[in-house]
Write an enzyme that holds these catalytic residues in place. Structure first.
Site, mmCIF file in Angstrom:
data_model
loop_
_atom_site.group_PDB
_atom_site.id
_atom_site.type_symbol
_atom_site.label_atom_id
_atom_site.label_comp_id
_atom_site.label_asym_id
_atom_site.label_seq_id
_atom_site.Cartn_x
_atom_site.Cartn_y
_atom_site.Cartn_z
ATOM 1 N N CYS A 221 8.929 -1.086 6.518
ATOM 2 C CA CYS A 221 8.323 -1.265 7.837
ATOM 3 C C CYS A 221 8.632 -2.668 8.373
ATOM 4 O O CYS A 221 9.761 -2.916 8.782
ATOM 5 C CB CYS A 221 6.841 -0.951 7.801
ATOM 6 S SG CYS A 221 6.111 -0.711 9.453
ATOM 7 N N HIS B 256 6.803 4.525 5.311
ATOM 8 C CA HIS B 256 6.028 3.861 4.261
ATOM 9 C C HIS B 256 6.022 4.694 2.983
ATOM 10 O O HIS B 256 5.153 5.559 2.814
ATOM 11 C CB HIS B 256 4.586 3.656 4.722
ATOM 12 C CG HIS B 256 4.398 2.528 5.679
ATOM 13 N ND1 HIS B 256 4.229 1.223 5.271
ATOM 14 C CD2 HIS B 256 4.364 2.501 7.032
ATOM 15 C CE1 HIS B 256 4.084 0.442 6.330
ATOM 16 N NE2 HIS B 256 4.163 1.196 7.411
ATOM 17 N N GLU C 146 4.973 3.751 0.225
ATOM 18 C CA GLU C 146 3.800 3.340 -0.561
ATOM 19 C C GLU C 146 2.495 3.926 -0.021
ATOM 20 O O GLU C 146 1.469 3.844 -0.689
ATOM 21 C CB GLU C 146 3.710 1.807 -0.602
ATOM 22 C CG GLU C 146 3.076 1.128 0.592
ATOM 23 C CD GLU C 146 3.940 1.022 1.828
ATOM 24 O OE1 GLU C 146 3.629 0.184 2.688
ATOM 25 O OE2 GLU C 146 4.932 1.782 1.953
#
Length: 233
Positions: free
Chosen positions: A100, A190, A192
């Site tokens: 990001c 993302h 994560e």
């Protein structure tokens, strides 16, 4: 047998989640470390916003750059210093993964252009499509050509750096993943973020998401352990 590393993987912490989300789910660096799925991998976290010094590139095995609520186009001094450091890391062929803000910062560091997306925010679980170049990419090879990923961004890479290889995109965001050289990647999505994190962002930003809008993103999440394998390799 998994090879042991004497040098740590650096998590370059360029942002934090909202305090109420962190109180429940922890913060970006914890999500990344868990997502690497490699408890034996030595990890060090450095926050340049707090004036913490970045290590010499020769002293780390790789680097993951977190997301942030800051904006790359603001060109804050800590961010510009991190960009210069990233440029040197790429030149030294240190494995790099920018997520990001980290994706955008990497592109900016290498001569690309970053700015606000003209259509506003991309938020929630979104489809991502791989391009043909991803078929033999060390990070993406073997993944399905289409998969779901979590997204939360207002800015994006408006122009890739010269010489970058575009790997993935969608109708909203054409630059969801790129590679520069052989060992540096940026991903706008993302890997994560779990479903809980995405729901928390949707609730925080007052987005009325329909039931079922947040979906599992196991394929996107696999980017992190794949990167850990590259670092070990």
């Amino acid at each position: 047998m998994t090879a042991s590393l004497t040098k740590p993987l650096l998590i370059l912490k360029v942002g934090s989640t909202h305090p109420h989300i962190a109180a429940e789910l922890q913060d970006f660096e914890h999500w990344i470390q868990a997502g690497l799925q490699d408890p034996a991998l030595p990890v060090t976290v450095v926050d340049p916003r707090a004036g913490q010094a970045l290590p010499a590139q020769a002293d780390i095995a790789g680097v993951v750059v977190t997301g942030s609520h800051s904006m790359v186009s603001d060109r804050e001094p800590w961010s510009e210093a991190a960009a210069a450091w990233l440029r040197d890391a790429v030149a030294a062929e240190v494995p790099v993964l920018g997520i990001c803000y980290g994706h955008q910062l990497l592109a900016h560091a290498l001569g690309g252009k970053v700015g606000y997306h003209p259509q506003g925010i991309e938020l929630g679980t979104v489809p991502v499509s791989l391009h043909d170049a991803a078929q033999d990419d060390p990070l993406f090879a073997g993944l399905p050509t289409q998969f779901d990923a979590q997204a939360a961004h207002r800015q994006s890479v408006r122009r890739l750096p010269d010489g970058a290889t575009l790997l993935a995109g969608n109708d909203f965001e054409p630059h969801h993943a790129f590679r520069f050289g052989s060992r540096a990647w940026g991903v706008q999505f993302h890997p994560e973020f779990g479903e809980a994190a995405t729901r928390a962002y949707l609730a925080t930003l007052n987005d009325d998401a329909p039931e079922g809008a947040v979906r599992p993103t196991d394929v996107a999440a696999s980017v992190l352990p794949r990167f850990a394998s590259i670092v070990r390799g």
